[in-house]
Design an enzyme around this catalytic site. Structure first.
Site, mmCIF file in Angstrom:
data_model
loop_
_atom_site.group_PDB
_atom_site.id
_atom_site.type_symbol
_atom_site.label_atom_id
_atom_site.label_comp_id
_atom_site.label_asym_id
_atom_site.label_seq_id
_atom_site.Cartn_x
_atom_site.Cartn_y
_atom_site.Cartn_z
ATOM 1 N N GLN A 107 0.865 -1.176 0.000
ATOM 2 C CA GLN A 107 0.000 0.000 0.000
ATOM 3 C C GLN A 107 0.903 1.228 0.000
ATOM 4 O OE1 GLN A 107 -2.088 1.573 3.597
ATOM 5 N NE2 GLN A 107 -3.912 0.798 2.558
ATOM 6 N N TYR A 182 -6.336 10.485 3.981
ATOM 7 C CA TYR A 182 -4.944 10.730 3.582
ATOM 8 C C TYR A 182 -4.932 11.649 2.366
ATOM 9 C CZ TYR A 182 -4.119 6.889 6.831
ATOM 10 O OH TYR A 182 -4.094 6.094 7.947
ATOM 11 N N ARG A 356 -9.400 -7.542 10.546
ATOM 12 C CA ARG A 356 -9.400 -8.013 11.935
ATOM 13 C C ARG A 356 -9.519 -9.529 12.036
ATOM 14 N NH1 ARG A 356 -14.044 -3.745 13.471
ATOM 15 N NH2 ARG A 356 -14.565 -4.339 11.331
#
Length: 413
Positions: A107, A182, A356
């Protein structure tokens, strides 16, 4: 709107998937989750082990979170910067992942004004627009600086350099982070982008700089690497963009040639519960040492609404994107059972991104395929987020913590 009933010819989640020049062994992708396993900005032995264990656990591809394209692109200390110094350590990670038969994605991103570090190349943190910087309340950088076209081309060059370094380090894909607040998200978002030039106003204009970055990266590495875009379908906050806008964003990214979209939601500052689908617990088993992060978590706990988790919590929004484009889409947002995953395949999604669930059970995909398990042990308590700041890095509180010793050593040392 497409039919929401399960398609009779839906592919198996365990079948291969081709995205651009890359074919994955199955349709499970480990989503990017900041792991806190790169002390001094260097990928650690613990980080290589973490992604290697997830690869051994059966995923088609694992994503290394937040590789900044420049030092100014970092949001916090100890984040990976894609540079020559990190190359050998990243190569250990990709070799480990490949040894277990999975692909590796990096990423690549830039934080813009969402940073707690003083910038080196400008007087203030860069963003789509200048003015008051709400993130700077915690760091003392109360003002942000609007990017010039020269800034945009320089940062686009940094993304290209980062993508080429990722290819050199052995990654099979790069993921451009266009969500969660971002830098690229700051251009897309009406909350942050108040420009009155060709880079602001309409959605097409707000996508102009992110599209430039995407095209440049595709031109540089798109024949060898899959080029993925992750974005927020909805920002989940008043005056932010909606799921209808998210569908329009997807159409633009499809037109520009992205190989896969990862469908996330929410913003780090304004709407974290939209991103995670559940509230952050007030009680926590983790003491966060970084005072800025601790303050941020405390404030978030005060302002965020209380949200109870339910599986596939972003499905209603994601359906709007699926109906809008024909390109491959990875659903992200609370998939934690085989029934839920089969439902996503039936609704026409091409891949399932898990975060998760794979922190809780690195081998969850193998368990599903073998029939050992159908439902994940993950309770979506979100404590793994705070575990990022512990000496061993991210782990599930239901399992064993990470190894602080391995997390203090560079992967290639």
């Amino acid at each position: 709107m497409q039919d929401h009933n399960v398609q009779a010819n839906a592919p198996s989640p365990f079948s291969p998937l081709t995205i651009g020049p890359l074919t994955l062994r199955n349709r499970f992708i480990k989503s990017a989750t900041n792991e806190g396993m790169s002390p001094g900005g260097v990928p650690s032995k613990q980080l290589a082990k973490f992604h290697g264990d997830i690869a051994a656990g059966g995923v088609g591809m694992t994503t290394l979170a937040y590789c900044a394209v420049s030092p100014d692109g970092c949001t916090l200390p100890n984040q990976i910067v894609l540079d020559r110094e990190s190359l050998a350590h990243l190569r250990v990670l990709t070799d480990t992942v490949h040894r277990h038969g999975a692909a590796a994605s990096a990423q690549i991103t830039h934080g813009g004004c969402f940073t707690f570090l003083q910038p080196q190349q400008s007087a203030r943190p860069l963003s789509a627009s200048g003015g008051f910087n709400k993130v700077g309340i915690l760091s003392g950088m109360f003002r942000k600086q609007a990017m010039t076209e020269a800034d945009m081309h320089r940062v686009a060059d940094e993304f290209v350099r980062g993508a080429r370094l990722a290819r050199e380090a052995g990654f099979d894909a790069v993921e451009l982070h266009m969500g969660h607040g971002y830098l690229l998200s700051q251009f897309i978002s009406p909350l942050y982008n108040k420009r009155r030039d060709p880079y602001g106003g309409s959605l097409d204009n707000r996508l102009r700089f992110p599209s430039l970055v995407l095209r440049r990266v595709l031109d540089a590495v798109g024949k060898e690497l899959a080029v993925v875009c992750k974005f927020s379908i909805t920002e989940g906050v008043r005056s932010g963009h909606t799921a209808e806008d998210g569908a329009a964003i997807a159409r633009i990214l499809e037109r520009e040639g992205a190989h896969l979209l990862v469908l996330s939601a929410g913003m780090n500052v304004e709407s974290a519960t939209t991103m995670f689908g559940s509230s952050f617990p007030k009680e926590n088993r983790v003491t966060v040492r970084n005072p800025i992060v601790a303050a941020g978590l405390f404030i978030q706990g005060l302002i965020e609404p209380k949200v109870a988790f339910h599986e596939l919590y972003l499905l209603e929004h994601a359906r709007k994107v699926r109906a809008a484009v024909k390109m491959p889409l990875a659903y992200l947002g609370g998939a934690k059972s085989l029934a839920g995953i089969d439902n996503l395949m039936g609704e026409g999604f091409d891949a399932v991104a898990l975060g998760r669930v794979l922190i809780a059970e690195h081998d969850y995909v193998n368990k599903l395929q073998s029939g050992v398990s159908r439902d994940s042990i993950c309770t979506a308590c979100n404590r793994c987020v705070a575990m990022m700041y512990t000496p061993g890095g991210t782990s599930c509180v239901l399992g064993q913590p990470g190894d602080p010793q391995l997390n203090s050593q560079g992967a290639a040392t």
